[in-house]
Design a protein around this motif. Sequence first.
Motif, PDB file in Angstrom:
ATOM      1  N   PHE A  84       0.888  -1.609  -0.040  1.00  0.00           N
ATOM      2  CA  PHE A  84      -0.140   0.613  -0.110  1.00  0.00           C
ATOM      3  C   PHE A  84       1.074   0.866   0.195  1.00  0.00           C
ATOM      4  O   PHE A  84       1.714   1.332   0.941  1.00  0.00           O
ATOM      5  CB  PHE A  84      -0.456  -0.212   1.426  1.00  0.00           C
ATOM      6  N   TYR A  86       0.078   5.505   0.915  1.00  0.00           N
ATOM      7  CA  TYR A  86      -0.567   6.177   1.921  1.00  0.00           C
ATOM      8  C   TYR A  86      -0.093   7.705   1.796  1.00  0.00           C
ATOM      9  O   TYR A  86       1.013   7.464   2.118  1.00  0.00           O
ATOM     10  CB  TYR A  86      -0.542   5.563   3.317  1.00  0.00           C
ATOM     11  N   GLN A  98       0.075  10.881   3.994  1.00  0.00           N
ATOM     12  CA  GLN A  98      -0.263  11.336   5.892  1.00  0.00           C
ATOM     13  C   GLN A  98      -0.586  12.637   5.751  1.00  0.00           C
ATOM     14  O   GLN A  98       1.182  13.699   5.628  1.00  0.00           O
ATOM     15  CB  GLN A  98       0.584  10.695   6.877  1.00  0.00           C
ATOM     16  N   GLY A 101      -4.531  16.389  10.129  1.00  0.00           N
ATOM     17  CA  GLY A 101      -5.751  16.586  10.667  1.00  0.00           C
ATOM     18  C   GLY A 101      -6.250  15.936   9.939  1.00  0.00           C
ATOM     19  O   GLY A 101      -7.815  14.932   9.475  1.00  0.00           O
ATOM     20  N   LEU A 102      -6.115  15.223   8.529  1.00  0.00           N
ATOM     21  CA  LEU A 102      -7.174  13.927   7.480  1.00  0.00           C
ATOM     22  C   LEU A 102      -6.216  12.590   7.552  1.00  0.00           C
ATOM     23  O   LEU A 102      -6.637  11.549   7.033  1.00  0.00           O
ATOM     24  CB  LEU A 102      -6.492  14.842   6.006  1.00  0.00           C
ATOM     25  N   GLY A 103      -5.464  12.107   8.387  1.00  0.00           N
ATOM     26  CA  GLY A 103      -4.938  11.093   9.026  1.00  0.00           C
ATOM     27  C   GLY A 103      -4.079  10.500   7.997  1.00  0.00           C
ATOM     28  O   GLY A 103      -3.690  11.239   6.859  1.00  0.00           O
ATOM     29  N   LEU A 104      -4.593   8.967   7.575  1.00  0.00           N
ATOM     30  CA  LEU A 104      -3.861   8.169   6.490  1.00  0.00           C
ATOM     31  C   LEU A 104      -4.944   8.047   5.349  1.00  0.00           C
ATOM     32  O   LEU A 104      -5.922   7.247   5.559  1.00  0.00           O
ATOM     33  CB  LEU A 104      -3.274   6.842   6.808  1.00  0.00           C
ATOM     34  N   ARG A 105      -4.754   8.435   4.289  1.00  0.00           N
ATOM     35  CA  ARG A 105      -4.909   8.339   3.282  1.00  0.00           C
ATOM     36  C   ARG A 105      -4.469   7.325   1.853  1.00  0.00           C
ATOM     37  O   ARG A 105      -3.561   7.693   1.297  1.00  0.00           O
ATOM     38  CB  ARG A 105      -5.872   9.936   2.394  1.00  0.00           C
ATOM     39  N   LEU A 106      -5.481   6.276   1.456  1.00  0.00           N
ATOM     40  CA  LEU A 106      -4.849   5.603   0.862  1.00  0.00           C
ATOM     41  C   LEU A 106      -5.028   6.163  -0.988  1.00  0.00           C
ATOM     42  O   LEU A 106      -5.846   6.349  -1.355  1.00  0.00           O
ATOM     43  CB  LEU A 106      -6.349   4.451   1.135  1.00  0.00           C
ATOM     44  N   ASP A 113      -8.594   6.205  -2.678  1.00  0.00           N
ATOM     45  CA  ASP A 113      -9.134   7.176  -2.123  1.00  0.00           C
ATOM     46  C   ASP A 113      -8.953   8.297  -3.173  1.00  0.00           C
ATOM     47  O   ASP A 113      -9.386   9.298  -3.162  1.00  0.00           O
ATOM     48  CB  ASP A 113      -9.885   7.814  -0.901  1.00  0.00           C
ATOM     49  N   LEU A 133       3.643   6.861   3.486  1.00  0.00           N
ATOM     50  CA  LEU A 133       3.638   5.668   4.158  1.00  0.00           C
ATOM     51  C   LEU A 133       3.735   4.945   3.434  1.00  0.00           C
ATOM     52  O   LEU A 133       2.269   4.632   2.352  1.00  0.00           O
ATOM     53  CB  LEU A 133       3.312   6.081   5.232  1.00  0.00           C
ATOM     54  N   PHE A 181       4.157  -1.156   8.411  1.00  0.00           N
ATOM     55  CA  PHE A 181       5.133   0.386   7.447  1.00  0.00           C
ATOM     56  C   PHE A 181       6.339   0.837   7.598  1.00  0.00           C
ATOM     57  O   PHE A 181       7.019   0.073   8.715  1.00  0.00           O
ATOM     58  CB  PHE A 181       4.500   1.623   8.638  1.00  0.00           C
ATOM     59  N   GLY A 182       6.440   1.382   6.290  1.00  0.00           N
ATOM     60  CA  GLY A 182       7.879   1.737   6.392  1.00  0.00           C
ATOM     61  C   GLY A 182       8.165   2.459   7.185  1.00  0.00           C
ATOM     62  O   GLY A 182       7.496   3.732   7.662  1.00  0.00           O
ATOM     63  N   GLN A 183       9.525   3.594   7.188  1.00  0.00           N
ATOM     64  CA  GLN A 183       9.334   5.152   8.407  1.00  0.00           C
ATOM     65  C   GLN A 183       9.126   5.761   7.776  1.00  0.00           C
ATOM     66  O   GLN A 183       8.620   6.998   8.199  1.00  0.00           O
ATOM     67  CB  GLN A 183      11.291   5.027   8.195  1.00  0.00           C
ATOM     68  N   GLN A 224     -12.329   6.586   3.883  1.00  0.00           N
ATOM     69  CA  GLN A 224     -12.117   6.504   5.287  1.00  0.00           C
ATOM     70  C   GLN A 224     -12.985   6.476   6.105  1.00  0.00           C
ATOM     71  O   GLN A 224     -13.770   7.411   6.611  1.00  0.00           O
ATOM     72  CB  GLN A 224     -11.268   7.927   5.270  1.00  0.00           C
ATOM     73  N   GLN A 253     -10.535  14.614  17.678  1.00  0.00           N
ATOM     74  CA  GLN A 253      -9.808  14.543  16.711  1.00  0.00           C
ATOM     75  C   GLN A 253      -8.225  14.544  17.943  1.00  0.00           C
ATOM     76  O   GLN A 253      -7.391  13.723  17.230  1.00  0.00           O
ATOM     77  CB  GLN A 253      -9.768  15.871  15.773  1.00  0.00           C
ATOM     78  N   PHE A 307      -4.773   5.282  15.159  1.00  0.00           N
ATOM     79  CA  PHE A 307      -4.962   4.993  14.114  1.00  0.00           C
ATOM     80  C   PHE A 307      -6.298   3.726  14.061  1.00  0.00           C
ATOM     81  O   PHE A 307      -5.612   3.071  14.693  1.00  0.00           O
ATOM     82  CB  PHE A 307      -4.338   5.179  13.065  1.00  0.00           C
ATOM     83  N   GLY A 311      -8.025   5.774   9.559  1.00  0.00           N
ATOM     84  CA  GLY A 311      -8.742   6.365   9.665  1.00  0.00           C
ATOM     85  C   GLY A 311      -7.937   7.983   9.981  1.00  0.00           C
ATOM     86  O   GLY A 311      -6.768   8.109   9.538  1.00  0.00           O
ATOM     87  N   THR A 312      -9.021   8.860  10.461  1.00  0.00           N
ATOM     88  CA  THR A 312      -8.956  10.167  10.471  1.00  0.00           C
ATOM     89  C   THR A 312      -7.689  10.851  11.720  1.00  0.00           C
ATOM     90  O   THR A 312      -6.193  11.818  11.617  1.00  0.00           O
ATOM     91  CB  THR A 312      -9.428  11.423  10.370  1.00  0.00           C
TER      92      THR A 312
END
Lengths: 115, 110
Positions: free
Chosen positions: A33, A35, A37, A40-45, A59, A90, A106-108, B2, B8, B87, B101-102
Amino acid sequence: DVKVTQSSRYLVKRTGEKVFLECVQDMDHENMFWYRQDPGLGLRLIYFSYDVKMKEKGDIPEGYSVSREKKERFSLILESASTNQTSMYLCASSLKWDRRDTEAFFGQGTRLTVV
Amino acid sequence: QQPVQSPQAVILREGEDAVINCSSSKALYSVHWYRQKHGEAPVFLMILLKGGEQKGHDKISASFNEKKQQSSLYLTASQLSYSGTYFCGTGSNQGNQFYFGTGTSLTVIP
């Protein structure tokens, strides 16, 4: 010790450059995967791959492509870097999810700055 | 796709308890929880599978309500070492995607 290795911790690139982020795992995992980062938005794929040469969009795939020619390596490509792609990237890998008890490693991370 | 986490951010004093919630719009077969310390990669804490399982990890436990597509992480008697960003990660029956998640920033102060 299991390992996911990303080729760079920090990268600075110019707008319009083609950028390659490399990720290698040594666990013989099927899934890999990418992602992004952001605060405030987290991890997005962005993209993921469940087998060699197989890929699926996450996403936020716009502006990115990926390559998986070998099972252990998954590359993220920014065809023409833009400043809004400045972020932490990531890479992660896992066994197949149908095992239901697997986890992601995960990688660094690669901190990419586009100027 | 997501999952959404709440709150938060949270600040706790050592010894206090906290709950972090994770909610998904997709049917889930598993929920993972990870913790990321500043400047480090996320690290796996636990996995919960279908069946409403509750699993524990030291003083950290979690529940999974598959009907509501929600999971909660419970941190009891928090320690300074619990500080970090938490997360949730969710897998669905509809493919190999795995979404995180966020994030919830947890700070434990003396």
